[in-house]
Write a protein that holds these residues in place. Structure first.
Motif, mmCIF file in Angstrom:
data_model
loop_
_atom_site.group_PDB
_atom_site.id
_atom_site.type_symbol
_atom_site.label_atom_id
_atom_site.label_comp_id
_atom_site.label_asym_id
_atom_site.label_seq_id
_atom_site.Cartn_x
_atom_site.Cartn_y
_atom_site.Cartn_z
ATOM 1 N N ASP A 194 6.591 5.569 2.671
ATOM 2 C CA ASP A 194 5.887 5.945 1.437
ATOM 3 C C ASP A 194 5.155 4.733 0.886
ATOM 4 O O ASP A 194 4.091 4.850 0.297
ATOM 5 N N VAL A 195 5.779 3.567 1.091
ATOM 6 C CA VAL A 195 5.159 2.293 0.727
ATOM 7 C C VAL A 195 5.183 1.414 1.978
ATOM 8 O O VAL A 195 6.172 1.385 2.712
ATOM 9 N N VAL A 196 4.073 0.741 2.219
ATOM 10 C CA VAL A 196 3.966 -0.161 3.365
ATOM 11 C C VAL A 196 3.688 -1.551 2.808
ATOM 12 O O VAL A 196 2.778 -1.723 1.997
ATOM 13 N N ALA A 197 4.494 -2.533 3.212
ATOM 14 C CA ALA A 197 4.333 -3.900 2.698
ATOM 15 C C ALA A 197 4.134 -4.860 3.865
ATOM 16 O O ALA A 197 5.000 -4.998 4.727
ATOM 17 N N ALA A 198 2.972 -5.514 3.890
ATOM 18 C CA ALA A 198 2.606 -6.422 4.986
ATOM 19 C C ALA A 198 2.440 -7.826 4.432
ATOM 20 O O ALA A 198 1.674 -8.044 3.486
ATOM 21 N N ALA A 199 3.154 -8.792 5.032
ATOM 22 C CA ALA A 199 3.167 -10.160 4.491
ATOM 23 C C ALA A 199 1.825 -10.846 4.685
ATOM 24 O O ALA A 199 1.205 -10.757 5.741
ATOM 25 N N CYS A 200 1.415 -11.574 3.637
ATOM 26 C CA CYS A 200 0.183 -12.356 3.711
ATOM 27 C C CYS A 200 0.522 -13.843 3.862
ATOM 28 O O CYS A 200 -0.091 -14.549 4.636
ATOM 29 N N ASP A 201 1.543 -14.306 3.122
ATOM 30 C CA ASP A 201 1.983 -15.701 3.221
ATOM 31 C C ASP A 201 3.104 -15.831 4.257
ATOM 32 O O ASP A 201 3.461 -14.859 4.916
ATOM 33 N N ASP A 202 3.700 -17.048 4.311
ATOM 34 C CA ASP A 202 4.830 -17.266 5.223
ATOM 35 C C ASP A 202 6.124 -16.818 4.548
ATOM 36 O O ASP A 202 6.991 -17.623 4.216
ATOM 37 N N VAL A 203 6.210 -15.508 4.339
ATOM 38 C CA VAL A 203 7.339 -14.915 3.610
ATOM 39 C C VAL A 203 7.917 -13.737 4.392
ATOM 40 O O VAL A 203 7.281 -13.213 5.304
ATOM 41 N N LEU A 204 9.128 -13.345 4.008
ATOM 42 C CA LEU A 204 9.827 -12.231 4.645
ATOM 43 C C LEU A 204 10.549 -11.416 3.595
ATOM 44 O O LEU A 204 11.005 -11.960 2.593
ATOM 45 N N ILE A 205 10.683 -10.123 3.831
ATOM 46 C CA ILE A 205 11.679 -9.340 3.096
ATOM 47 C C ILE A 205 12.833 -9.142 4.068
ATOM 48 O O ILE A 205 12.767 -8.305 4.985
ATOM 49 N N ILE A 206 13.867 -9.964 3.899
ATOM 50 C CA ILE A 206 15.025 -9.826 4.781
ATOM 51 C C ILE A 206 15.971 -8.786 4.183
ATOM 52 O O ILE A 206 15.778 -8.322 3.056
ATOM 53 N N ALA A 237 0.838 -1.201 0.000
ATOM 54 C CA ALA A 237 0.000 0.000 0.000
ATOM 55 C C ALA A 237 0.869 1.245 0.000
ATOM 56 O O ALA A 237 1.979 1.244 0.545
ATOM 57 N N SER A 238 0.353 2.311 -0.599
ATOM 58 C CA SER A 238 0.991 3.608 -0.402
ATOM 59 C C SER A 238 0.662 4.060 1.024
ATOM 60 O O SER A 238 -0.251 3.521 1.674
ATOM 61 N N ARG A 239 1.383 5.056 1.516
ATOM 62 C CA ARG A 239 1.096 5.590 2.854
ATOM 63 C C ARG A 239 -0.374 5.973 2.973
ATOM 64 O O ARG A 239 -1.055 5.584 3.929
ATOM 65 N N ASP A 240 -0.872 6.717 1.989
ATOM 66 C CA ASP A 240 -2.263 7.167 2.039
ATOM 67 C C ASP A 240 -3.243 5.994 2.039
ATOM 68 O O ASP A 240 -4.233 6.004 2.759
ATOM 69 N N GLU A 241 -2.939 4.992 1.212
ATOM 70 C CA GLU A 241 -3.844 3.824 1.157
ATOM 71 C C GLU A 241 -3.862 3.065 2.486
ATOM 72 O O GLU A 241 -4.922 2.638 2.949
ATOM 73 N N ALA A 242 -2.685 2.905 3.093
ATOM 74 C CA ALA A 242 -2.622 2.181 4.368
ATOM 75 C C ALA A 242 -3.364 2.957 5.461
ATOM 76 O O ALA A 242 -4.083 2.371 6.278
#
Ligand SMILES: [Zn+2]
Length: 395
Positions: free
Chosen positions: A351-363, A326-331
């Motif tokens: 500015d961008v927010v990323a929330a995991a849905c699956d069993d994944v990570l951004i390391i 999501a963008s900041r505004d969308e979140a």
């Protein structure tokens, strides 16, 4: 020759994320509900089914999610005996709030406010005044705590209303900024062992006609991060904390209620490139990014000036099937951080927010080597990390 037509699934819609139940059943609603039951003005009984008690103790078990507790009846017989109770308000989950991480949740518990108001919306967030990332748990680099979180804690409101209030936790937290802005008001008692904390919490509960006491245990979370949920070490910690809860429950003075809850749950993430996307190795994800904040399952991405939309489009294209991007505004609009976001908090959000849905990570294997090696993780909005227990024992 016809070109192949790629089956390109739609990215996850921002509003398909299960928003925390702010205002009716989130962690931020617990202390105000208890304080309102004691007649403390300025607090609201948002969790309707809780029966008021003159003396209330909140025992926060770091990292013990509702789903993990329910999956381990054999390791936590006492806690399980509280799950199925028919007494009003017991044995239900609350939602932690977004992101489901300790600094954010402790601030939600102590202030009775959602993250968009208390202003700790991540594990690390950008400090708009300096442009640097700030770790909200360790409070590094240091910034003045009060402007960062200006609201009084519920403990302070209760203390001012004549309620005996106390925090019984590790001595290491006595003078930390996080304690000051989230868990202060009344008296702080540092004790090293869980048993000492339980005994002292019961004593503090009995010390007033009306009393509000907080106590805490950290090691379930630590075991989950290092070894994973369901590891021998994690299950050993669960069994230990089960005995601690029972020890406290058996010492409750009259007219008391004990509430067992947690700051977030946890999810194990496999060690391979499909499940652990490495920001430091991925030129596509890095393009246009000035700072990477948050944690593996709940990222705040701060773009270089002018690159905000490019970063959003790229992150959504690369990650959009596994993350809510999501963008900041969308979140903010979707209510991830609560019904409102204060002006001073807005620019702490990516500015961008990323929330995991699956069993994944951004390391980020280079900038966050320690965090990138953790087995158990949390932060996002899936039930495994978002749902926390609310168990009740009354004397
Ligand atoms: Zn943790």
């Amino acid at each position: 020759m016809a070109l192949p037509v790629w089956d390109h699934p739609e990215p996850l819609a921002v509003d398909s994320a299960p928003r925390p139940e702010y205002g009716t059943g989130s962690l931020a609603d617990l202390l105000p509900t208890l304080a309102a039951g004691m007649g403390v003005s300025g607090t609201t009984a948002a969790i309707e089914e809780l029966t008021p008690a003159d003396r209330a103790c909140v025992f926060l078990i770091d990292g013990l999610g509702w789903e993990q507790l329910r999956a381990h009846p054999q390791d936590a017989p006492y806690l399980h005996s509280l799950l199925g109770s028919s007494r009003g308000g017991t044995g239900r989950p609350l939602t932690a709030g977004y992101p489901a991480t300790t600094a954010t949740s402790l601030a939600s518990v102590g202030t009775g406010l959602p993250p968009g108001a208390h202003g700790l919306p991540g594990y690390t967030v950008r400090n708009p005044a300096t442009g640097e990332l700030m770790n909200q748990l360790r409070w590094q680099p240091w910034t003045s705590p009060r402007p960062w979180q200006p609201y009084p804690t519920v403990f302070q409101l209760a203390h001012d209303a004549g309620v005996h209030t106390a925090q019984v936790t590790s001595p290491a937290f006595e003078n930390t900024p996080l304690t000051k802005i989230a868990l202060s008001g009344g008296t702080f008692h540092g004790r090293l062992s869980g048993e000492e904390r339980m005994d002292l919490a019961a004593e503090q509960l009995a010390a007033g006609d009306r009393s509000l006491v907080y106590t805490y245990y950290s090691e379930v979370d630590g075991a989950g991060h290092r070894f994973g949920v369901d590891s021998d070490t994690w299950r050993g910690q669960l069994a230990h904390v089960d005995r601690l809860v029972q020890r406290l429950a058996e010492q409750l003075p009259p007219r008391s209620a004990l509430y067992v809850t947690a700051d977030h749950g946890m999810i194990d993430v496999p060690f391979d490139e499909q499940h652990r996307i490495d920001f430091d190795e991925d030129w596509e994800l890095r393009a246009g990014v000035a700072l990477l904040g948050g944690e593996g399952r709940a990222r705040h991405v701060y773009a270089l000036p002018g690159a905000e939309n490019d970063v959003l489009v790229c992150w959504r294209e690369v990650l959009g099937e596994q993350f809510w991007v999501a963008s900041r505004d969308e979140a903010i609009e979707a209510g991830w951080f609560g019904p409102r976001v204060d002006a001073r908090v807005r620019d702490r959000i990516g500015d961008v927010v990323a929330a995991a849905c699956d069993d994944v990570l951004i390391i980020a294997s280079e900038r966050e080597p320690k965090e990138s090696a953790m087995v158990g993780n949390h932060g996002s909005m899936t039930p495994a990390e978002q749902l926390v227990p609310l168990l009740e024992v009354r004397s």
